[in-house]
Design a protein around this motif. Structure first.
Motif, PDB file in Angstrom:
ATOM      1  N   ALA A 348       0.833  -1.212   0.000  1.00 33.48           N
ATOM      2  CA  ALA A 348       0.000   0.000   0.000  1.00 33.48           C
ATOM      3  C   ALA A 348       0.865   1.259   0.000  1.00 33.48           C
ATOM      4  CB  ALA A 348      -0.924  -0.017   1.222  1.00 33.48           C
ATOM      5  N   ALA A 349       1.935   1.260   0.794  1.00 32.06           N
ATOM      6  CA  ALA A 349       2.844   2.410   0.824  1.00 32.06           C
ATOM      7  C   ALA A 349       3.482   2.619  -0.547  1.00 32.06           C
ATOM      8  CB  ALA A 349       3.916   2.199   1.888  1.00 32.06           C
ATOM      9  N   TRP A 350       3.904   1.518  -1.175  1.00 35.42           N
ATOM     10  CA  TRP A 350       4.476   1.619  -2.532  1.00 35.42           C
ATOM     11  C   TRP A 350       3.454   2.199  -3.501  1.00 35.42           C
ATOM     12  CZ3 TRP A 350       2.533  -1.063  -6.791  1.00 35.42           C
ATOM     13  CH2 TRP A 350       3.268  -0.923  -7.974  1.00 35.42           C
ATOM     14  N   ALA A 351       2.203   1.748  -3.426  1.00 34.17           N
ATOM     15  CA  ALA A 351       1.158   2.252  -4.327  1.00 34.17           C
ATOM     16  C   ALA A 351       0.942   3.750  -4.143  1.00 34.17           C
ATOM     17  CB  ALA A 351      -0.138   1.483  -4.078  1.00 34.17           C
ATOM     18  N   TYR A 353       3.239   5.916  -2.857  1.00 28.91           N
ATOM     19  CA  TYR A 353       4.457   6.609  -3.281  1.00 28.91           C
ATOM     20  C   TYR A 353       4.516   6.762  -4.799  1.00 28.91           C
ATOM     21  CZ  TYR A 353       7.074   6.723   1.166  1.00 28.91           C
ATOM     22  OH  TYR A 353       7.514   7.019   2.435  1.00 28.91           O
ATOM     23  N   THR A 354       4.118   5.710  -5.514  1.00 31.38           N
ATOM     24  CA  THR A 354       4.263   5.692  -6.975  1.00 31.38           C
ATOM     25  C   THR A 354       2.987   6.061  -7.721  1.00 31.38           C
ATOM     26  OG1 THR A 354       3.732   3.318  -7.017  1.00 31.38           O
ATOM     27  CG2 THR A 354       6.073   3.935  -6.822  1.00 31.38           C
ATOM     28  N   ASN A 355       1.943   6.407  -6.949  1.00 28.86           N
ATOM     29  CA  ASN A 355       0.665   6.822  -7.524  1.00 28.86           C
ATOM     30  C   ASN A 355      -0.027   5.702  -8.307  1.00 28.86           C
ATOM     31  OD1 ASN A 355      -1.239   8.939  -7.573  1.00 28.86           O
ATOM     32  ND2 ASN A 355      -0.702   9.437  -9.700  1.00 28.86           N
ATOM     33  N   HIS A 356       0.220   4.448  -7.938  1.00 30.65           N
ATOM     34  CA  HIS A 356      -0.517   3.324  -8.512  1.00 30.65           C
ATOM     35  C   HIS A 356      -1.782   3.106  -7.666  1.00 30.65           C
ATOM     36  CE1 HIS A 356       3.383   2.574 -10.429  1.00 30.65           C
ATOM     37  NE2 HIS A 356       2.719   1.839 -11.310  1.00 30.65           N
ATOM     38  N   ILE A 357      -2.705   4.050  -7.773  1.00 34.30           N
ATOM     39  CA  ILE A 357      -3.873   4.078  -6.887  1.00 34.30           C
ATOM     40  C   ILE A 357      -4.749   2.845  -7.052  1.00 34.30           C
ATOM     41  CG2 ILE A 357      -5.918   5.392  -6.239  1.00 34.30           C
ATOM     42  CD1 ILE A 357      -3.232   6.678  -5.529  1.00 34.30           C
ATOM     43  N   VAL A 358      -4.756   2.271  -8.271  1.00 32.55           N
ATOM     44  CA  VAL A 358      -5.610   1.113  -8.525  1.00 32.55           C
ATOM     45  C   VAL A 358      -5.222  -0.084  -7.648  1.00 32.55           C
ATOM     46  CG1 VAL A 358      -4.172   0.143 -10.378  1.00 32.55           C
ATOM     47  CG2 VAL A 358      -6.650  -0.268 -10.373  1.00 32.55           C
ATOM     48  N   VAL A 359      -3.974  -0.098  -7.170  1.00 33.94           N
ATOM     49  CA  VAL A 359      -3.508  -1.202  -6.324  1.00 33.94           C
ATOM     50  C   VAL A 359      -4.049  -1.084  -4.901  1.00 33.94           C
ATOM     51  CG1 VAL A 359      -1.425  -2.307  -5.343  1.00 33.94           C
ATOM     52  CG2 VAL A 359      -1.416  -1.457  -7.700  1.00 33.94           C
ATOM     53  N   LEU A 360      -4.391   0.136  -4.486  1.00 31.92           N
ATOM     54  CA  LEU A 360      -4.726   0.407  -3.089  1.00 31.92           C
ATOM     55  C   LEU A 360      -5.889  -0.439  -2.551  1.00 31.92           C
ATOM     56  CD1 LEU A 360      -3.760   2.185  -0.751  1.00 31.92           C
ATOM     57  CD2 LEU A 360      -5.427   3.904  -1.460  1.00 31.92           C
ATOM     58  N   PRO A 361      -7.022  -0.558  -3.260  1.00 29.71           N
ATOM     59  CA  PRO A 361      -8.110  -1.388  -2.718  1.00 29.71           C
ATOM     60  C   PRO A 361      -7.708  -2.851  -2.532  1.00 29.71           C
ATOM     61  CG  PRO A 361      -8.923   0.032  -4.476  1.00 29.71           C
ATOM     62  CD  PRO A 361      -7.429   0.128  -4.501  1.00 29.71           C
ATOM     63  N   ALA A 363      -4.586  -3.983  -1.923  1.00 29.48           N
ATOM     64  CA  ALA A 363      -3.702  -4.030  -0.756  1.00 29.48           C
ATOM     65  C   ALA A 363      -4.509  -3.908   0.529  1.00 29.48           C
ATOM     66  CB  ALA A 363      -2.662  -2.908  -0.839  1.00 29.48           C
ATOM     67  N   ALA A 364      -5.549  -3.051   0.494  1.00 32.23           N
ATOM     68  CA  ALA A 364      -6.406  -2.885   1.672  1.00 32.23           C
ATOM     69  C   ALA A 364      -7.166  -4.173   1.972  1.00 32.23           C
ATOM     70  CB  ALA A 364      -7.384  -1.725   1.448  1.00 32.23           C
ATOM     71  N   ALA A 365      -7.642  -4.872   0.928  1.00 33.47           N
ATOM     72  CA  ALA A 365      -8.360  -6.132   1.124  1.00 33.47           C
ATOM     73  C   ALA A 365      -7.448  -7.177   1.762  1.00 33.47           C
ATOM     74  CB  ALA A 365      -8.903  -6.640  -0.213  1.00 33.47           C
ATOM     75  N   ALA A 366      -6.221  -7.271   1.264  1.00 32.15           N
ATOM     76  CA  ALA A 366      -5.269  -8.231   1.840  1.00 32.15           C
ATOM     77  C   ALA A 366      -4.924  -7.858   3.269  1.00 32.15           C
ATOM     78  CB  ALA A 366      -4.001  -8.275   0.982  1.00 32.15           C
ATOM     79  N   MET A 367      -4.782  -6.545   3.513  1.00 38.57           N
ATOM     80  CA  MET A 367      -4.454  -6.089   4.865  1.00 38.57           C
ATOM     81  C   MET A 367      -5.570  -6.463   5.832  1.00 38.57           C
ATOM     82  SD  MET A 367      -5.340  -3.423   7.112  1.00 38.57           S
ATOM     83  CE  MET A 367      -4.598  -2.920   8.660  1.00 38.57           C
ATOM     84  N   LEU A 368      -6.825  -6.243   5.429  1.00 40.51           N
ATOM     85  CA  LEU A 368      -7.948  -6.569   6.304  1.00 40.51           C
ATOM     86  C   LEU A 368      -8.060  -8.077   6.522  1.00 40.51           C
ATOM     87  CD1 LEU A 368     -10.710  -4.063   5.126  1.00 40.51           C
ATOM     88  CD2 LEU A 368      -9.539  -4.100   7.328  1.00 40.51           C
ATOM     89  N   TRP A 369      -7.779  -8.863   5.490  1.00 40.60           N
ATOM     90  CA  TRP A 369      -7.798 -10.323   5.668  1.00 40.60           C
ATOM     91  C   TRP A 369      -6.803 -10.726   6.756  1.00 40.60           C
ATOM     92  CZ3 TRP A 369     -10.761 -14.156   3.247  1.00 40.60           C
ATOM     93  CH2 TRP A 369     -10.390 -15.469   3.564  1.00 40.60           C
ATOM     94  N   GLY A 370      -5.585 -10.221   6.635  1.00 34.86           N
ATOM     95  CA  GLY A 370      -4.574 -10.547   7.634  1.00 34.86           C
ATOM     96  C   GLY A 370      -4.903 -10.004   9.011  1.00 34.86           C
ATOM     97  N   HIS A 371      -5.442  -8.784   9.052  1.00 27.23           N
ATOM     98  CA  HIS A 371      -5.779  -8.178  10.341  1.00 27.23           C
ATOM     99  C   HIS A 371      -6.831  -8.994  11.083  1.00 27.23           C
ATOM    100  CE1 HIS A 371      -6.877  -5.258  13.395  1.00 27.23           C
ATOM    101  NE2 HIS A 371      -8.136  -5.420  13.022  1.00 27.23           N
ATOM    102  N   TYR A 372      -7.818  -9.501  10.364  1.00 30.93           N
ATOM    103  CA  TYR A 372      -8.887 -10.250  11.031  1.00 30.93           C
ATOM    104  C   TYR A 372      -8.427 -11.642  11.468  1.00 30.93           C
ATOM    105  CZ  TYR A 372     -12.404  -6.703  10.634  1.00 30.93           C
ATOM    106  OH  TYR A 372     -13.120  -5.543  10.819  1.00 30.93           O
ATOM    107  N   TRP A 373      -7.204 -12.020  11.058  1.00 29.09           N
ATOM    108  CA  TRP A 373      -6.569 -13.201  11.631  1.00 29.09           C
ATOM    109  C   TRP A 373      -5.708 -12.827  12.826  1.00 29.09           C
ATOM    110  CZ3 TRP A 373      -4.560 -17.152   7.421  1.00 29.09           C
ATOM    111  CH2 TRP A 373      -5.669 -17.717   6.784  1.00 29.09           C
TER     112      TRP A 373
END
Length: 453
Positions: A348-351, A353-361, A363-373
């Protein structure tokens, strides 16, 4: 052998007997305890989805807006400590009923505030029963379900958080689709938390006090009545009269836990993991709607739709995590969860920094999956290894490590956004799951199915 020692041995025997042999409507009790987390999710995080409307109406400073958002977390910090201690002192049942009454009154009051400052004050007081209810609920689960099953039920609290967030977002989305006035949207959203609280209060009202708490308090006659009613067991090992049983000081659980290396390492890890998961969620995930808005991901309706889709992913994760915990253990689910969050935040930080905004959702989905574990077992571990006589205090103390960073992060993260930028702020957040990952690898002993001896 002294009379006091004999009585203590009988109490220990009775507690082990109840926990090992009975599961009194365990699934129903477990879900009733977890249902209050739905209310907490609504009351804690609905504010994140309506901050944009409150800001547009009142134009508060960043700090005041952050305080209104974080006020409930600050109150929950107080509630976790005081509520856990009171749960040990006056009983689990009365604390449940009191917290639900406060939920109802304060949730309705939110809908009628006239300023952001008043909202911040009300949300602080709303947080007190929220924090109390979590520590109390975990204590009830650990005293009502047998080893193994109680871990699975306890770990489902993150699933209930996700369900609460999905329902909140769905409610907001419906109101937006009907072009409802934005002031009505945020007032109705905050006030609606009283409805599930009222339903839970009515369902919980008939629950008895836990037999374990009654035994530990020396209330043997009532413990026998509860045991007879729920299990058809007279608890013959206990005398037929009440005794005055000395109760430990609130801090005694610390001294006692340190004497057992396994319990101490598990407790230390739970504190570290609580702090890490509380921070990672209350920074990156809590501000997802604001983040999407700032980086231009979508329209207002689109932001809510994307965020709701992300929490559907989180809900699936919150259901799957507890299911696989019996196979991979507490260490396994913690290592996997914190590892996924760490990598996701780097992406998400890379996205950003590099303005690859399409990656953000994604990365957020993967982050939430891991967080809920990684968040699923933090409270379970702290509560299951604590002895029954101070289980509420130990649970509340652990929840403090969730609420303190949550309060600070929600309060201060908008300012951090402004100072260092979205990308650097996200990169800094990645240090939290890294700490949790290292703790799970090097500190946490496997305590799945743990029993006191």
């Amino acid at each position: 052998m002294s009379a006091t020692t004999t009585l203590q041995l009988r109490m220990d025997e009775a507690v082990r007997h109840v926990i090992r042999n009975y599961n009194p409507q365990g699934s129903r009790i477990g879900w009733l305890m977890l249902a209050s987390i739905f209310v907490e999710a609504w009351d804690l995080y609905a504010i994140a989805f309506v901050l944009i409307f409150i800001r547009a109406q009142y134009h508060p400073s960043a700090l005041l807006l952050g305080l209104a958002a974080a006020g409930t977390q600050g109150g929950a910090l107080v509630g976790a400590l005081v509520g856990g201690w009171l749960s040990d002192r006056i009983g689990r049942r009365i604390m449940f009923l009191c917290t639900m009454v406060l939920f109802i009154v304060l949730a309705v009051a939110q809908a009628f505030v006239t300023s952001v400052a008043l909202l911040a004050v009300l949300r602080f007081f709303l947080g007190i029963p929220l924090g109390s209810d979590i520590s109390n609920g975990y204590t009830y689960i650990m005293e009502s379900l047998p080893p193994g099953e109680r871990e699975v039920v306890g770990n489902r609290w993150q699933f209930m958080f996700a369900v609460g967030e999905i329902m909140t977002l769905a409610t907001i989305l419906v109101m937006l689709l009907f072009h409802m006035n934005h002031e009505l949207v945020w007032r109705i959203t905050l006030g609606l938390g009283a409805v599930p609280a009222l339903i839970i209060f009515l369902l919980r009202h008939s629950l008895p006090e836990t037999a374990v708490w009654l035994i530990r308090r020396g209330k043997f006659r009532e413990a026998k009545l509860v045991s007879r009613r729920l299990y058809g067991d007279e608890l013959e090992m206990l005398p037929n009269q009440d005794f005055e049983v000395p109760q430990p000081r609130p801090t005694e659980f610390l001294n006692d836990t340190r004497r057992d290396p396994v319990r101490w390492r598990a407790t230390l890890f739970s504190w570290i993991a609580c702090f890490a998961q509380g921070t990672e969620f209350s920074t990156f995930a809590f501000y997802l709607p604001v983040l999407f808005s700032l980086v231009g991901v979508s329209s207002l309706i689109g932001i809510n739709a994307v965020t709701m889709a992300l929490y559907v992913v989180a809900a699936i994760s919150g259901w799957v995590g507890p299911m696989i915990t019996p196979r991979i253990g507490h260490r396994g689910i913690s290592i996997a969860g914190f590892g996924i969050v760490f990598v996701s935040l780097l992406v998400a930080a890379w996205a950003l920094y590099t303005n690859h905004i399409v990656v953000l959702p994604f990365a957020a989905a993967a982050m939430l999956w891991g967080h809920y574990w990684d968040a699923s077992n933090t409270m379970t571990i702290a509560t299951v290894v604590a002895k029954p006589q101070y289980r509420g205090t130990a649970s509340g103390f652990a929840y403090m490590f969730v609420k303190l960073p949550s309060f600070l992060a929600i309060f201060l993260f908008p300012s951090l956004f402004a100072v260092v930028g979205h990308a650097t702020a996200t990169l800094l957040v990645a240090l939290c799951p890294l700490a949790g990952l290292l703790g799970a690898i090097f500190l946490l002993p496997e305590i799945y199915g743990y029993e006191h001896h």
